[in-house]
Design an enzyme around this catalytic site. Structure first.
Site, PDB file in Angstrom:
ATOM      1  N   PRO A   1       0.789  -1.222   0.000  1.00 15.93           N
ATOM      2  CA  PRO A   1       0.000   0.000   0.000  1.00 15.93           C
ATOM      3  C   PRO A   1       0.827   1.281   0.000  1.00 15.93           C
ATOM      4  O   PRO A   1       1.844   1.369   0.676  1.00 15.93           O
ATOM      5  CB  PRO A   1      -0.846  -0.095   1.263  1.00 15.93           C
ATOM      6  N   ASN A   2       0.358   2.215  -0.784  1.00 14.19           N
ATOM      7  CA  ASN A   2       0.863   3.577  -0.885  1.00 14.19           C
ATOM      8  C   ASN A   2       2.198   3.715  -1.603  1.00 14.19           C
ATOM      9  O   ASN A   2       2.656   4.828  -1.824  1.00 14.19           O
ATOM     10  CB  ASN A   2       0.944   4.251   0.499  1.00 14.19           C
TER      11      ASN A   2
ATOM     12  N   ARG B   1       3.941  11.263  -1.540  1.00 10.39           N
ATOM     13  CA  ARG B   1       3.768  11.178  -0.091  1.00 10.39           C
ATOM     14  C   ARG B   1       5.087  11.392   0.651  1.00 10.39           C
ATOM     15  O   ARG B   1       6.120  10.908   0.242  1.00 10.39           O
ATOM     16  CB  ARG B   1       3.160   9.835   0.289  1.00 10.39           C
TER      17      ARG B   1
ATOM     18  N   TYR C   1      10.489   9.403   1.984  1.00  8.71           N
ATOM     19  CA  TYR C   1      10.553   8.452   0.871  1.00  8.71           C
ATOM     20  C   TYR C   1      11.229   9.005  -0.383  1.00  8.71           C
ATOM     21  O   TYR C   1      11.378   8.278  -1.362  1.00  8.71           O
ATOM     22  CB  TYR C   1       9.143   7.964   0.531  1.00  8.71           C
TER      23      TYR C   1
ATOM     24  N   ASN D   1       8.128  -5.201  -0.535  1.00  8.08           N
ATOM     25  CA  ASN D   1       7.968  -4.075   0.367  1.00  8.08           C
ATOM     26  C   ASN D   1       6.491  -4.090   0.761  1.00  8.08           C
ATOM     27  O   ASN D   1       5.649  -3.583   0.025  1.00  8.08           O
ATOM     28  CB  ASN D   1       8.341  -2.757  -0.308  1.00  8.08           C
TER      29      ASN D   1
ATOM     30  N   ALA E   1       2.737  -0.760   5.063  1.00 10.25           N
ATOM     31  CA  ALA E   1       2.204  -0.841   6.425  1.00 10.25           C
ATOM     32  C   ALA E   1       1.824  -2.261   6.828  1.00 10.25           C
ATOM     33  O   ALA E   1       1.803  -2.582   8.020  1.00 10.25           O
ATOM     34  CB  ALA E   1       0.995   0.085   6.560  1.00 10.25           C
TER      35      ALA E   1
ATOM     36  N   HIS F   1       3.789  -4.531   9.510  1.00  7.01           N
ATOM     37  CA  HIS F   1       3.681  -4.457  10.954  1.00  7.01           C
ATOM     38  C   HIS F   1       2.529  -5.258  11.549  1.00  7.01           C
ATOM     39  O   HIS F   1       2.456  -5.405  12.762  1.00  7.01           O
ATOM     40  CB  HIS F   1       3.588  -2.993  11.370  1.00  7.01           C
TER      41      HIS F   1
ATOM     42  N   ASP G   1       2.298 -15.509   6.440  1.00  9.50           N
ATOM     43  CA  ASP G   1       2.038 -16.928   6.199  1.00  9.50           C
ATOM     44  C   ASP G   1       2.179 -17.284   4.723  1.00  9.50           C
ATOM     45  O   ASP G   1       2.691 -18.348   4.384  1.00  9.50           O
ATOM     46  CB  ASP G   1       0.651 -17.315   6.708  1.00  9.50           C
TER      47      ASP G   1
ATOM     48  N   GLU H   1      12.725  -8.775   2.282  1.00 11.81           N
ATOM     49  CA  GLU H   1      11.829  -7.672   2.647  1.00 11.81           C
ATOM     50  C   GLU H   1      12.625  -6.376   2.532  1.00 11.81           C
ATOM     51  O   GLU H   1      13.744  -6.285   3.027  1.00 11.81           O
ATOM     52  CB  GLU H   1      11.337  -7.854   4.083  1.00 11.81           C
TER      53      GLU H   1
ATOM     54  N   HIS I   1      12.557  -1.977   2.700  1.00 12.80           N
ATOM     55  CA  HIS I   1      11.912  -0.727   3.133  1.00 12.80           C
ATOM     56  C   HIS I   1      12.796   0.427   2.708  1.00 12.80           C
ATOM     57  O   HIS I   1      14.018   0.384   2.902  1.00 12.80           O
ATOM     58  CB  HIS I   1      11.690  -0.698   4.643  1.00 12.80           C
ATOM     59  N   ILE I   2      12.204   1.434   2.138  1.00 17.84           N
ATOM     60  CA  ILE I   2      12.934   2.594   1.649  1.00 17.84           C
ATOM     61  C   ILE I   2      13.532   3.376   2.815  1.00 17.84           C
ATOM     62  O   ILE I   2      14.698   3.761   2.788  1.00 17.84           O
ATOM     63  CB  ILE I   2      12.000   3.491   0.799  1.00 17.84           C
ATOM     64  N   SER I   3      12.753   3.578   3.856  1.00 14.05           N
ATOM     65  CA  SER I   3      13.222   4.318   5.024  1.00 14.05           C
ATOM     66  C   SER I   3      13.805   3.358   6.053  1.00 14.05           C
ATOM     67  O   SER I   3      13.638   2.139   5.960  1.00 14.05           O
ATOM     68  CB  SER I   3      12.072   5.112   5.646  1.00 14.05           C
TER      69      SER I   3
ATOM     70  N   ARG J   1      12.101   5.053  13.163  1.00 15.70           N
ATOM     71  CA  ARG J   1      10.827   5.750  13.001  1.00 15.70           C
ATOM     72  C   ARG J   1       9.908   5.470  14.175  1.00 15.70           C
ATOM     73  O   ARG J   1      10.362   5.093  15.254  1.00 15.70           O
ATOM     74  CB  ARG J   1      10.205   5.352  11.657  1.00 15.70           C
TER      75      ARG J   1
ATOM     76  N   ARG K   1       6.495   0.949  13.686  1.00 15.28           N
ATOM     77  CA  ARG K   1       7.209   0.594  12.453  1.00 15.28           C
ATOM     78  C   ARG K   1       8.447  -0.264  12.720  1.00 15.28           C
ATOM     79  O   ARG K   1       9.015  -0.843  11.812  1.00 15.28           O
ATOM     80  CB  ARG K   1       7.626   1.843  11.691  1.00 15.28           C
TER      81      ARG K   1
END
Length: 142
Positions: free
Chosen positions: A9-10, A17, A22, A74, A77, A80, A87, A98, A100-102, A107, A111
């Site tokens: 998402p996003n 955003r 990001y 990625n 959200a 978390h 699964d 996995e 993550h950009i940040s 954070r 997160r």
């Protein structure tokens, strides 16, 4: 090699955003970056993005049947709290990273916890969009 990059998402809102977190590059830039990497390493890389948990799970499950040899994800959200995505990832035995950009460890408290990372072989965070390339390289070496 056939790789699958999944964005949750996003992520389609990159460049729109929270640019201070990001970056200013948009989602099309990320797609071009990944496509160029695929050309350079001679791999087929499919990118899939969805804002819907079930669609992400469906795509992970499809990867079991379609010859996918590595997954970069990625989860956004969903990282978390989506035990369902965790699964699905645990059901697939190809290399999984996995991304993550940040730097999620620096954070908000929520997160810092990833329920999906334990189902992956590696977690990369805080390297910006370059982290995707690092994740692809990891899959290629496995």
């Amino acid at each position: 090699m056939k790789l699958l990059v999944i964005n949750g998402p996003n992520l389609n809102f990159l460049g729109i955003r929270e640019k201070s977190i990001y970056g200013t590059e948009d989602y099309d830039y990320l797609l071009r970056l990944i496509a160029k990497k695929g050309e350079e390493c001679g791999s087929r890389i499919e990118v899939f993005q969805s804002n819907h948990e079930g669609a992400i799970i469906d795509r992970i499950q499809e990867s079991y049947f379609d010859g996918t040899e590595g997954i970069v994800i990625n989860p956004g959200a969903y990282t978390h709290y989506s035990y369902a995505i965790r699964d699905a990832l645990a059901s697939i035995t190809v290399p999984k990273v996995e991304i993550h950009i940040s730097d999620i460890t620096q954070r908000e408290e929520f997160r810092k916890i990833s329920v999906t990372a334990p189902a992956c072989d590696k977690q990369i965070y805080g390297h910006g969009l370059e982290g995707y390339l690092e994740a692809i390289d990891f899959c290629l070496k496995k």
